[in-house]
Scaffold this motif. Sequence first.
Motif, PDB file in Angstrom:
ATOM      1  N   ILE A 347       0.838  -1.205   0.000  1.00  0.00           N
ATOM      2  CA  ILE A 347       0.000   0.000   0.000  1.00  0.00           C
ATOM      3  C   ILE A 347       0.877   1.260   0.000  1.00  0.00           C
ATOM      4  O   ILE A 347       0.548   2.267  -0.628  1.00  0.00           O
ATOM      5  CB  ILE A 347      -1.020  -0.030   1.167  1.00  0.00           C
ATOM      6  N   GLU A 348       2.046   1.204   0.649  1.00  0.00           N
ATOM      7  CA  GLU A 348       2.963   2.357   0.648  1.00  0.00           C
ATOM      8  C   GLU A 348       3.497   2.623  -0.758  1.00  0.00           C
ATOM      9  O   GLU A 348       3.620   3.768  -1.183  1.00  0.00           O
ATOM     10  CB  GLU A 348       4.131   2.116   1.613  1.00  0.00           C
ATOM     11  N   SER A 349       3.805   1.547  -1.476  1.00  0.00           N
ATOM     12  CA  SER A 349       4.355   1.711  -2.822  1.00  0.00           C
ATOM     13  C   SER A 349       3.293   2.226  -3.796  1.00  0.00           C
ATOM     14  O   SER A 349       3.564   3.064  -4.656  1.00  0.00           O
ATOM     15  CB  SER A 349       4.933   0.382  -3.307  1.00  0.00           C
ATOM     16  N   VAL A 350       2.061   1.736  -3.644  1.00  0.00           N
ATOM     17  CA  VAL A 350       0.945   2.228  -4.467  1.00  0.00           C
ATOM     18  C   VAL A 350       0.742   3.719  -4.196  1.00  0.00           C
ATOM     19  O   VAL A 350       0.593   4.525  -5.106  1.00  0.00           O
ATOM     20  CB  VAL A 350      -0.365   1.442  -4.149  1.00  0.00           C
ATOM     21  N   TYR A 351       0.773   4.080  -2.920  1.00  0.00           N
ATOM     22  CA  TYR A 351       0.587   5.469  -2.467  1.00  0.00           C
ATOM     23  C   TYR A 351       1.622   6.408  -3.100  1.00  0.00           C
ATOM     24  O   TYR A 351       1.353   7.573  -3.357  1.00  0.00           O
ATOM     25  CB  TYR A 351       0.718   5.481  -0.945  1.00  0.00           C
ATOM     26  N   CYS A 352       2.828   5.856  -3.338  1.00  0.00           N
ATOM     27  CA  CYS A 352       3.913   6.676  -3.887  1.00  0.00           C
ATOM     28  C   CYS A 352       4.082   6.508  -5.396  1.00  0.00           C
ATOM     29  O   CYS A 352       4.951   7.141  -6.002  1.00  0.00           O
ATOM     30  CB  CYS A 352       5.224   6.338  -3.178  1.00  0.00           C
ATOM     31  N   GLY A 353       3.280   5.621  -6.007  1.00  0.00           N
ATOM     32  CA  GLY A 353       3.350   5.436  -7.464  1.00  0.00           C
ATOM     33  C   GLY A 353       4.615   4.742  -7.946  1.00  0.00           C
ATOM     34  O   GLY A 353       5.080   4.980  -9.061  1.00  0.00           O
ATOM     35  N   VAL A 354       5.193   3.861  -7.097  1.00  0.00           N
ATOM     36  CA  VAL A 354       6.442   3.172  -7.457  1.00  0.00           C
ATOM     37  C   VAL A 354       6.137   1.753  -7.947  1.00  0.00           C
ATOM     38  O   VAL A 354       5.454   0.999  -7.256  1.00  0.00           O
ATOM     39  CB  VAL A 354       7.403   3.109  -6.236  1.00  0.00           C
ATOM     40  N   PRO A 355       6.646   1.358  -9.145  1.00  0.00           N
ATOM     41  CA  PRO A 355       6.410  -0.001  -9.659  1.00  0.00           C
ATOM     42  C   PRO A 355       7.132  -1.076  -8.823  1.00  0.00           C
ATOM     43  O   PRO A 355       8.102  -0.781  -8.146  1.00  0.00           O
ATOM     44  CB  PRO A 355       6.982   0.028 -11.076  1.00  0.00           C
ATOM     45  N   PHE A 356       6.635  -2.303  -8.933  1.00  0.00           N
ATOM     46  CA  PHE A 356       7.098  -3.402  -8.077  1.00  0.00           C
ATOM     47  C   PHE A 356       7.881  -4.476  -8.833  1.00  0.00           C
ATOM     48  O   PHE A 356       7.539  -4.811  -9.969  1.00  0.00           O
ATOM     49  CB  PHE A 356       5.884  -4.149  -7.505  1.00  0.00           C
ATOM     50  N   LEU A 357       8.857  -5.079  -8.132  1.00  0.00           N
ATOM     51  CA  LEU A 357       9.362  -6.400  -8.498  1.00  0.00           C
ATOM     52  C   LEU A 357       9.015  -7.302  -7.323  1.00  0.00           C
ATOM     53  O   LEU A 357       9.465  -7.086  -6.200  1.00  0.00           O
ATOM     54  CB  LEU A 357      10.870  -6.373  -8.744  1.00  0.00           C
ATOM     55  N   CYS A 358       8.179  -8.292  -7.577  1.00  0.00           N
ATOM     56  CA  CYS A 358       7.531  -9.060  -6.500  1.00  0.00           C
ATOM     57  C   CYS A 358       8.287 -10.333  -6.154  1.00  0.00           C
ATOM     58  O   CYS A 358       8.590 -11.145  -7.033  1.00  0.00           O
ATOM     59  CB  CYS A 358       6.112  -9.428  -6.928  1.00  0.00           C
ATOM     60  N   TRP A 359       8.517 -10.497  -4.865  1.00  0.00           N
ATOM     61  CA  TRP A 359       9.255 -11.656  -4.345  1.00  0.00           C
ATOM     62  C   TRP A 359       8.552 -12.118  -3.067  1.00  0.00           C
ATOM     63  O   TRP A 359       9.049 -11.943  -1.961  1.00  0.00           O
ATOM     64  CB  TRP A 359      10.686 -11.215  -4.053  1.00  0.00           C
ATOM     65  N   PRO A 360       7.350 -12.724  -3.197  1.00  0.00           N
ATOM     66  CA  PRO A 360       6.599 -13.109  -1.995  1.00  0.00           C
ATOM     67  C   PRO A 360       7.247 -14.279  -1.256  1.00  0.00           C
ATOM     68  O   PRO A 360       7.842 -15.156  -1.882  1.00  0.00           O
ATOM     69  CB  PRO A 360       5.227 -13.496  -2.548  1.00  0.00           C
ATOM     70  N   PHE A 361       7.139 -14.274   0.064  1.00  0.00           N
ATOM     71  CA  PHE A 361       7.721 -15.331   0.904  1.00  0.00           C
ATOM     72  C   PHE A 361       6.662 -16.214   1.552  1.00  0.00           C
ATOM     73  O   PHE A 361       6.823 -17.412   1.653  1.00  0.00           O
ATOM     74  CB  PHE A 361       8.575 -14.705   2.022  1.00  0.00           C
ATOM     75  N   ALA A 362       5.582 -15.599   2.070  1.00  0.00           N
ATOM     76  CA  ALA A 362       4.642 -16.375   2.894  1.00  0.00           C
ATOM     77  C   ALA A 362       3.293 -15.681   2.962  1.00  0.00           C
ATOM     78  O   ALA A 362       3.128 -14.547   2.519  1.00  0.00           O
ATOM     79  CB  ALA A 362       5.215 -16.512   4.312  1.00  0.00           C
ATOM     80  N   GLY A 363       2.335 -16.422   3.545  1.00  0.00           N
ATOM     81  CA  GLY A 363       1.043 -15.823   3.905  1.00  0.00           C
ATOM     82  C   GLY A 363       0.357 -15.100   2.762  1.00  0.00           C
ATOM     83  O   GLY A 363       0.298 -15.583   1.635  1.00  0.00           O
ATOM     84  N   ASP A 364      -0.155 -13.904   3.080  1.00  0.00           N
ATOM     85  CA  ASP A 364      -0.974 -13.162   2.117  1.00  0.00           C
ATOM     86  C   ASP A 364      -0.154 -12.539   0.995  1.00  0.00           C
ATOM     87  O   ASP A 364      -0.705 -11.940   0.080  1.00  0.00           O
ATOM     88  CB  ASP A 364      -1.744 -12.062   2.847  1.00  0.00           C
TER      89      ASP A 364
END
Length: 442
Positions: A347-364
């Motif tokens: 949500i912080e990255s969306v708020y700042c308009g910064v694109p993602f490179l996703c590396w999920p570890f666990a849970g949600d």
Amino acid sequence: MGIPHFLAIPYPIPGHINPLMQLSHLLSKHGCKITFLNTDYIHKRINKNNLKNEPTTINFVTLPDGLEPEDDRSDHKKVIFSIKRNMPLMLPKLIEEVDDLDVENKISCIVVTFNMGWALEVGVKLGIKGVLLWTASATSLACCYRIPQLIHDGIIDSEGFPTKPQEIQLSPNMPMMDTRNFPWKAHDKILFDHITQEITTIDLGHWWICNTSYNLEHATFSISQKILSIGPLMSSDNNKSSLWQEDTTCLDWLDKQKPQSVIYVSFGSLAVMNQNQFNELALGLDLVNKPFLWVVRPSNDNKVNYAYPNEFVGTKGKIVGWAPQNKILNHPSMACFVTHCGWNSTIESVYCGVPFLCWPFAGDQFVNKSYICDVWKVGFELNKDENGLVSRQEIKKKVEELLGDQGIQERSLKLKELTLDNIVEEGHSSKNLQNFINWAKS
């Protein structure tokens, strides 16, 4: 009738404490009174000076978590069950003591995060109303809420495991979900039973407040009338409830970098990788050959548990132990965020308009990754090779792909704009917050 007086009780990890603190600030700005309950252990760890600057409408109190000082608090099963055994017995006395200090404005509402549902039961016995602040995505709340239905429909078994790999929809307009990526992924039977039990307990809460916005997960709100979006919750000031000392020298370093040139790498307060994966990440950042800011979190005793590979150069980057993430993501030098996809970071990255490179570890984090890559289309996933590692070549390839993709940049800024529209005066989240405060006053 006095002003609303909220007792805020987070589960003792940064990912729960920080959003509840942000909500507390927001409520205090609206004239509410807050008593914020941390465990003794957490209260000692949060820098005492940090709390001196908090608004006087926020009063801090503590209770013991029931563990010994030397116990391992990264063992969440141990923490959850120790708290459940010990704190419910002590809470009524604490409430009585707080009420005695201001008889005109007694505690009128208890706000808990997940794992602390027992406090809502205490509240019911004392005639105090309660709400849940859910600190992950509304979609992961919907998944947990639907557990009995998922078991009944044969989609998962009684231990939470999918009966077969498949994609399902929780409700007609929601995105397709891979049943292997439910938020309780990698939990055992005891924790799965705890989640199921906790969902029943939090039903005692009148509202399930979510740090999200209508545009991000609009279809999810049909799952329950209780779900209320009031996000994005953001505090403009430094994070005063940090468990680690923030290294603010990185902000001066960022000032010297070109606009949209820096790769920011951080995996939140819980995610852990092994040494081989750490090596690949370090060498991948060398290969990318761009400025990077990398948060390598110390353990609880302030040691770093990794060794940097011999061939790691790292001259283009800056490595810190903990950092003021909001300020970093808001900095004009940001190019992209390599993240574990925890909801607060998302949500912080969306708020700042910064694109993602996703590396999920666990849970949600797997569910959040699906939203980022497939629904909002503002990021790419880093894929693992046959050895289960995200290789240095994969890191280089994906960074280059992401930074060369004009569409992703544009969608990130558009998503930011739509999300921020929720917290302007007549925005969806602002209206929800106002309705919530009116409910608390009634």
